[in-house]
Design an enzyme around this catalytic site. Structure first.
Site, mmCIF file in Angstrom:
data_model
loop_
_atom_site.group_PDB
_atom_site.id
_atom_site.type_symbol
_atom_site.label_atom_id
_atom_site.label_comp_id
_atom_site.label_asym_id
_atom_site.label_seq_id
_atom_site.Cartn_x
_atom_site.Cartn_y
_atom_site.Cartn_z
ATOM 1 N N TYR B 88 -50.755 -6.956 19.607
ATOM 2 C CA TYR B 88 -50.711 -8.229 18.890
ATOM 3 C C TYR B 88 -51.462 -8.170 17.566
ATOM 4 O O TYR B 88 -52.027 -7.134 17.202
ATOM 5 C CB TYR B 88 -51.233 -9.359 19.769
ATOM 6 N N ASP B 90 -54.557 -9.471 15.548
ATOM 7 C CA ASP B 90 -55.840 -10.132 15.720
ATOM 8 C C ASP B 90 -56.511 -10.205 14.349
ATOM 9 O O ASP B 90 -56.798 -9.163 13.752
ATOM 10 C CB ASP B 90 -56.709 -9.350 16.711
ATOM 11 N N GLU B 95 -53.615 -4.933 16.839
ATOM 12 C CA GLU B 95 -54.528 -4.572 17.926
ATOM 13 C C GLU B 95 -53.728 -4.154 19.150
ATOM 14 O O GLU B 95 -52.723 -4.781 19.503
ATOM 15 C CB GLU B 95 -55.438 -5.760 18.274
ATOM 16 N N THR B 98 -55.052 -1.428 26.123
ATOM 17 C CA THR B 98 -54.476 -0.633 27.213
ATOM 18 C C THR B 98 -54.299 -1.522 28.438
ATOM 19 O O THR B 98 -54.973 -2.547 28.564
ATOM 20 C CB THR B 98 -55.412 0.518 27.634
ATOM 21 N N HIS B 152 -63.244 -1.943 21.436
ATOM 22 C CA HIS B 152 -64.001 -2.535 22.536
ATOM 23 C C HIS B 152 -63.602 -1.923 23.863
ATOM 24 O O HIS B 152 -62.437 -1.644 24.103
ATOM 25 C CB HIS B 152 -63.768 -4.052 22.589
ATOM 26 N N ASN B 154 -63.899 -2.357 28.147
ATOM 27 C CA ASN B 154 -64.075 -3.391 29.170
ATOM 28 C C ASN B 154 -64.223 -2.757 30.537
ATOM 29 O O ASN B 154 -63.440 -1.888 30.899
ATOM 30 C CB ASN B 154 -62.850 -4.313 29.169
ATOM 31 N N HIS B 238 -68.032 -6.475 28.255
ATOM 32 C CA HIS B 238 -67.309 -6.270 27.010
ATOM 33 C C HIS B 238 -68.227 -5.460 26.098
ATOM 34 O O HIS B 238 -69.181 -6.001 25.538
ATOM 35 C CB HIS B 238 -67.014 -7.664 26.429
#
Lengths: 65, 494
Positions: B88, B90, B95, B98, B152, B154, B238
């Site tokens: 998408y 961002d 961006e 996965t 980032h 997660n 995060h």
């Protein structure tokens, strides 16, 4: 994977200031890499964006996360 | 019982249009993302109702901008992928996220598949531009002028772990792990101390120890509390402090070892024993310590190098991980971590085929030697930037990989396969398979829900446990029924 070296390393306490010799397999690879890099540097001279100065100057992004 | 390992990454890419009269980065990003969504499939929306990015892990909510809501805009900037991931726009960046993965090796595969998705969409988007214009996409984190964009990570964690335990146990690890996770950068930014070259792309941008923001005054530990799963059971940590990596080996170690450290924190064996006196100063100092020999003051007045701190974590992992926790991937990660630390202790430059910042520095050193350039030469900075260029013929990392100069973990075939196939062992399997099988019956998707558009109206199926919805659990049902039967069956079974 150099298991022997690792095993030997595991037997030492972590804070001992002993010099550990770099792994020989890696050193060989590094020598290869230096030779190969010459060929790559020739390529870089060809493929590097022209007008680097202007290009780098104009590369402005909006801040993201 | 321990929470199962679930990992995912989000990457914001840099973008530029060559020979454009002016750079409209939002338009360029939208063009690229939409070029990929040209599969002649119905529009499927991203379900923002399931998102809460302003919830703070310390227990409060913050006022701020809400996500977009109108459907037309939603579908233009979102593409939900059949590999279970998301693609998408961002802010002003394309961006890629996965799908959820259960191990570091799969994560590398899906992150690399994302690079191919970006390259495919870049090529498609370029067809729509003037002949002399070219789109360039960089998997890096900065424009060298103080504008940073993120990479980032997660990690799923148990809600039971107090957030302060995470802060205490993880901070010394995060500020020192850059010795094997940094992507390298020419120069300094954001008012940080000047340098020719540093280990991390992102270190200059971290100004606080803990906080909610990801865009200004970035914190080493981010408190966003948005689990995308059952919030009574889980949190999603995060991690925003990392660099975007090109090297497969580097991505593998970064997410794999961080996941192991979080396991140790959950087990209660990492507390405050490695707490640093000034983590915000140390993160910038480690980034400038190319020999990795500087010593940093711990709160208890011990002075350790970054490598010594990492070795202390490694010792804890060896001591406390149980035989069941030492899966083949975990075993391999511990071996590689030890191998890197041992060799870096002798000479960090020995990792010139493994770790991004070293790979890049070797290349730049050789280039500078050949031409007798200064570090401040624009061509040196160009070389830095072009290391991250995703075009196979122009990208310098891509050229190194092609010529066998860097360590490879994956075959090209498995990366290509991961563009269209979800992991089998997380809820991404359910999401991706439904998107492939029932595209006309899906209204919207989020990380933890799918809204089906059935004959009797909308039916929202929640996926609150990321390790459910696997091929093992639901594969047979998915392969043998219509979408209505599927929805009814899930409704009946709960």
């Amino acid at each position: 994977m150099p298991r022997e070296k690792q095993q030997e390393y595991r037997d030492h306490p972590i804070n001992e200031n002993e010099e550990i010799q770099p792994n020989s397999e890696i050193n060989d690879n590094v020598d290869d890499l230096t030779e190969d890099l010459d060929a790559l540097l020739d390529e870089i001279d060809e493929i590097l964006e022209e007008d680097s100065e202007e290009f780098v100057e104009n590369f402005i992004q909006r801040g993201g996360q | 019982m321990a929470v199962p390992t679930i990992i995912g990454t989000e990457t914001e890419f840099g973008i530029s249009v060559k020979n454009a009269r002016e750079q409209d980065l939002v338009a360029a990003s939208t063009l690229v993302v939409n070029a990929y969504n040209s599969r002649n499939l119905p529009t499927i929306l991203w379900d923002y109702a399931q998102e809460s990015p302003l919830m703070d892990a310390r227990g409060f909510t913050v006022d701020g901008e809400n996500p977009p809501s109108d459907d037309a805009n939603n579908s233009v900037i979102n593409d939900i992928l059949i590999n279970g991931g998301r693609y998408y726009v961002d802010h002003a960046h394309p961006e890629y996220c996965t799908p959820e993965c259960t191990n570091a090796r799969d994560l590398v595969k899906y992150e690399k598949a994302g690079e191919l998705i970006l390259e495919l969409s870049r090529l498609a988007a370029e067809q729509l531009l003037l002949d002399n214009q070219e789109i360039i996409i960089y998997k890096n984190n900065t424009d060298y002028k103080g504008h940073s964009y993120g990479s980032h990570e997660n990690y799923l964690m148990s809600r039971k772990i107090p957030f302060t335990d995470i802060v205490n146990g993880l901070t010394p690890f995060l500020v020192t792990r850059q010795i094997f996770t940094g992507s390298g950068k020419v120069g300094a930014e954001n008012g940080a101390e000047d340098t020719d070259f540093q280990i991390s792309q992102r270190a200059d941008f971290f100004e606080k120890e803990v906080g909610l923001s990801t865009m200004v005054e970035r914190p080493i530990i981010n408190t966003r509390d948005e689990p995308h799963a059952d919030s009574k059971l889980y949190r999603r940590l995060h991690v925003i402090v990392g660099d975007s990596n090109m090297s497969e080996f580097t991505i593998y170690l970064k997410v794999g070892i961080t996941s192991i450290i979080l396991q140790l924190i959950e087990k209660g064996v990492v507390g405050s024993q490695f707490a640093l006196q000034d983590p915000v100063a140390v993160i910038k100092s480690v980034s400038r310590d190319l020999d990795c020999r500087n010593k940093y003051s711990l709160k208890d007045d011990r002075n350790w190098t970054a490598i010594e701190i990492q070795q202390a974590y490694l010792e804890l992992a060896h001591k406390h991980l149980s035989p069941e926790e030492r899966t083949p991937v975990v075993e391999d990660l511990l071996d590689k971590w030890e191998y890197v630390l041992t060799n870096m202790k002798s000479d960090p430059m020995s990792m010139g085929q493994h770790i991004d910042w070293v790979i890049k520095k070797r290349l730049i050193d050789a280039y500078i030697d050949r031409h007798a350039f200064k570090w401040t030469d624009a061509r040196v900075r160009m070389l830095d930037l072009q290391y991250h260029d995703l075009r196979p013929e122009k990208g310098l990392y891509a050229r190194l990989l092609k010529n066998g100069h860097v360590e490879r973990l994956l075959s090209q075939e498995e990366v290509v396969h991961a563009i269209q196939h979800p992991p089998l062992d997380t809820r991404a399997y359910f999401r991706g398979t439904c998107l492939r099988k029932y595209p006309n019956s899906i209204h919207s998707v989020s990380w933890n829900s799918i809204v089906f558009n059935g004959p009797t109206g909308f039916d929202k199926i929640m996926m609150e446990r990321p390790h459910f919805g696997t091929q093992e659990i639901i594969g047979e049902l998915l392969n043998s029924c219509t979408v209505d039967e599927l929805v009814n069956q899930i409704r009946t079974d709960g």
